[in-house]
Enzyme design. Structure first.
Site, PDB file in Angstrom:
ATOM      1  N   SER A   1      -6.671   3.126 -22.456  1.00  0.00           N
ATOM      2  CA  SER A   1      -6.814   3.851 -21.199  1.00  0.00           C
ATOM      3  C   SER A   1      -6.448   5.323 -21.363  1.00  0.00           C
ATOM      4  O   SER A   1      -7.088   6.041 -22.114  1.00  0.00           O
ATOM      5  CB  SER A   1      -5.966   3.169 -20.121  1.00  0.00           C
ATOM      6  OG  SER A   1      -6.247   3.673 -18.841  1.00  0.00           O
TER       7      SER A   1
ATOM      8  N   ASP B   1     -10.057   9.232 -16.868  1.00  0.00           N
ATOM      9  CA  ASP B   1      -9.323   9.043 -18.114  1.00  0.00           C
ATOM     10  C   ASP B   1     -10.257   8.417 -19.147  1.00  0.00           C
ATOM     11  O   ASP B   1     -11.466   8.326 -18.939  1.00  0.00           O
ATOM     12  CB  ASP B   1      -8.078   8.185 -17.891  1.00  0.00           C
ATOM     13  CG  ASP B   1      -8.416   6.772 -17.424  1.00  0.00           C
ATOM     14  OD1 ASP B   1      -9.548   6.546 -16.951  1.00  0.00           O
ATOM     15  OD2 ASP B   1      -7.544   5.885 -17.521  1.00  0.00           O
TER      16      ASP B   1
ATOM     17  N   ASP C   1     -10.984   5.416 -20.300  1.00  0.00           N
ATOM     18  CA  ASP C   1     -11.816   4.241 -20.043  1.00  0.00           C
ATOM     19  C   ASP C   1     -12.326   4.205 -18.611  1.00  0.00           C
ATOM     20  O   ASP C   1     -12.902   3.211 -18.185  1.00  0.00           O
ATOM     21  CB  ASP C   1     -11.063   2.957 -20.365  1.00  0.00           C
ATOM     22  CG  ASP C   1      -9.893   2.685 -19.425  1.00  0.00           C
ATOM     23  OD1 ASP C   1      -9.312   3.665 -18.907  1.00  0.00           O
ATOM     24  OD2 ASP C   1      -9.539   1.506 -19.218  1.00  0.00           O
TER      25      ASP C   1
ATOM     26  N   ASP D   1     -10.982   3.875 -15.737  1.00  0.00           N
ATOM     27  CA  ASP D   1     -10.407   3.072 -14.663  1.00  0.00           C
ATOM     28  C   ASP D   1      -9.622   3.952 -13.685  1.00  0.00           C
ATOM     29  O   ASP D   1      -9.284   3.524 -12.590  1.00  0.00           O
ATOM     30  CB  ASP D   1      -9.536   1.929 -15.198  1.00  0.00           C
ATOM     31  CG  ASP D   1      -8.290   2.388 -15.937  1.00  0.00           C
ATOM     32  OD1 ASP D   1      -8.210   3.566 -16.326  1.00  0.00           O
ATOM     33  OD2 ASP D   1      -7.391   1.534 -16.152  1.00  0.00           O
TER      34      ASP D   1
END
Length: 462
Positions: free
Chosen positions: A91, A253, A255, A257
């Site tokens: 992440s 960010d 990824d 999410d």
């Protein structure tokens, strides 16, 4: 093994191909089809291969989305009738880290009980190896990003008022052109952060917005800026919005999410302000939103204006997502940038949050919405100690003896008539974190001084 967001840490130390094999084997006990994907970090190549190998050798079929946003993978689980999803990602962590996060068909991350069961299976060596002629298959699926984009476009149209279902205030039936392109006339800058969130730009473009991208080339070294979107790391996006006619800036960010935003006036919006904006729009009178214990009192006051309220959770998007299953909880979010719309998915979906925010901004500028959110002084401090557990037990005893409104779901939080404070042990460092907030600056300082004294007294008695 599992933290608040799956397994995460340095590659070759905490996170290895061996661990990836063990986790996927344990997941395959209950899932005969597993969706996998990874973020742009180069170390993910070996790790996702290990994840796939462990699942396949235990008889599970693997649907591989390749490099994809975490919410893209999470949404694909139900779309491909799979039993679970595994994403190789760290992440917003630095590039030397990687991680593994597990997802259910609802889009929700594995909860604490499910993570504990995976750990037990690994510790007990419970591996459901398939017979030599019953191994699963591994198949690439190129349609995951397109399916996610289509879902985002549908959500954007609903929130823009072209469809009454699924959130937002419905307006009169628009003409065909407005229905097809409800964001026409809106200029949006999207900072992908060298991550996997380019689907945001695609969806916004399909909704009619004029879109400019920054740092859109996936690169797991994150050369343009650190992966986590904060006021400090998003200075480039702020400068871009300031120097152009952009009405809105979006940042993700690694990824995707997480999602943070910049107003058309080139002001970075804090997580608490975004939480209040989303919550006030999502929750009707009598409804609730879920937010962690460190959320600002400003969110409560903004929701109260709508006759809605906030229910507190432990810090971590998995705990927020769990609470959205409660009756009357219609939205969940963390000030760190994780936003959960349970009618869509219980995965924090940064691109979805971006589309929703754009639809709201098309109706009323984000800067105007932020002005509706109270601005209260919040104070933070840390105290070093190697005795976190003992100190927190002593602090909790002292707090319970002195205050009435006490919650210990994550650290110890005390509600006061004019503010609140939180004492919470760091999960990764030898620190106890103190947070205090009030509607008045002097009162915030006073509350912080009081809580500091409680913690220091507790430490002195150890």
């Amino acid at each position: 093994m599992f933290g608040t967001s799956g397994v995460r840490g340095p590659v070759g130390e905490t996170v290895t191909a061996g661990l990836a094999l063990e986790i996927s084997r344990a997941v395959a006990v209950d899932a005969d089809r597993i969706v996998v994907g990874r973020d742009a970090r180069d170390s993910g190549r070996a790790l996702v291969d290990a994840v796939a190998a462990g699942a396949v050798e235990c008889g599970a079929d693997v649907i591989d989305l390749g490099v994809a946003a975490t919410p893209t993978v999470a949404r694909a689980i139900a779309a491909r009738d799979a039993g679970a999803g595994i994403v190789v990602t760290a992440s917003h962590n630095p590039p030397e880290d990687n991680g593994i996060k597990l997802w259910t068909p609802s889009g929700q991350a594995f909860d604490t009980a499910q993570q504990d069961e995976i750990e037990r299976r690994i510790e007990d060596g419970e591996v459901p190896y398939a017979a030599w002629d019953e191994h699963g298959t591994r198949t690439a699926w190129d349609g995951g990003k397109a399916a996610h984009c289509d879902a985002l476009v549908d959500a954007g149209r609903r929130w823009a008022g072209t469809d009454d279902a699924g959130g937002g205030d419905a307006s009169d039936t628009p003409d065909a052109a407005a229905e097809d392109a409800p964001l026409e006339g809106l200029s949006i800058a999207v900072d992908v952060g060298n991550g996997t969130g380019a689907v945001t730009a695609d969806a916004l473009y399909d909704l009619g917005a004029a879109v400019t991208t920054l740092n859109a080339q996936p690169d797991g070294r994150f050369p343009a800026r650190p992966s986590e979107p904060t006021a400090e790391t998003c200075r480039g996006l702020v400068a871009h919005v300031a120097g152009t006619d952009a009405d809105l800036g979006i940042a993700h960010d690694g990824d995707a999410d997480r999602m943070m935003a910049v107003t058309g006036e080139a002001s970075f919006v804090s997580g608490d302000e975004l939480l209040a904006v989303f919550g006030a729009e999502a929750a009707a009178e009598g409804e609730r939103i879920a937010a962690p214990v460190d959320t600002s009192l400003a969110v409560d006051d903004a929701l109260a204006e709508r006759g809605a309220s906030v229910v507190r959770t432990r810090v971590g998007d998995v705990y927020v997502a769990e609470r959205t299953r409660d009756s009357g909880v219609v939205f969940g979010g963390e000030p760190s940038g994780a936003w959960i719309f349970p009618n869509e998915t219980r995965c924090p979906d940064g691109p979805l949050a971006a589309v929703v925010l754009a639809a709201l901004a098309a109706d009323r500028p984000l800067a105007d919405r932020v002005t509706d959110v109270p601005d209260y002084p919040i104070r933070r401090e840390t105290i070093e100690t190697d005795e976190k557990a003992t100190a927190m037990a002593a602090v909790t005893d002292r707090v319970r003896a002195s205050y009435d409104d006490v919650s210990d779901i994550d650290g110890v939080r005390v509600g006061l008539d004019d503010g609140w404070f939180l004492v919470r042990a760091s999960g990764t460092q030898p620190l106890i974190r103190l947070t205090a907030e009030a509607r008045d600056p002097d009162r915030a300082d006073e509350i912080l001084a009081d809580v500091r004294e409680i913690v220091e007294d507790a430490l002195g008695a150890i």
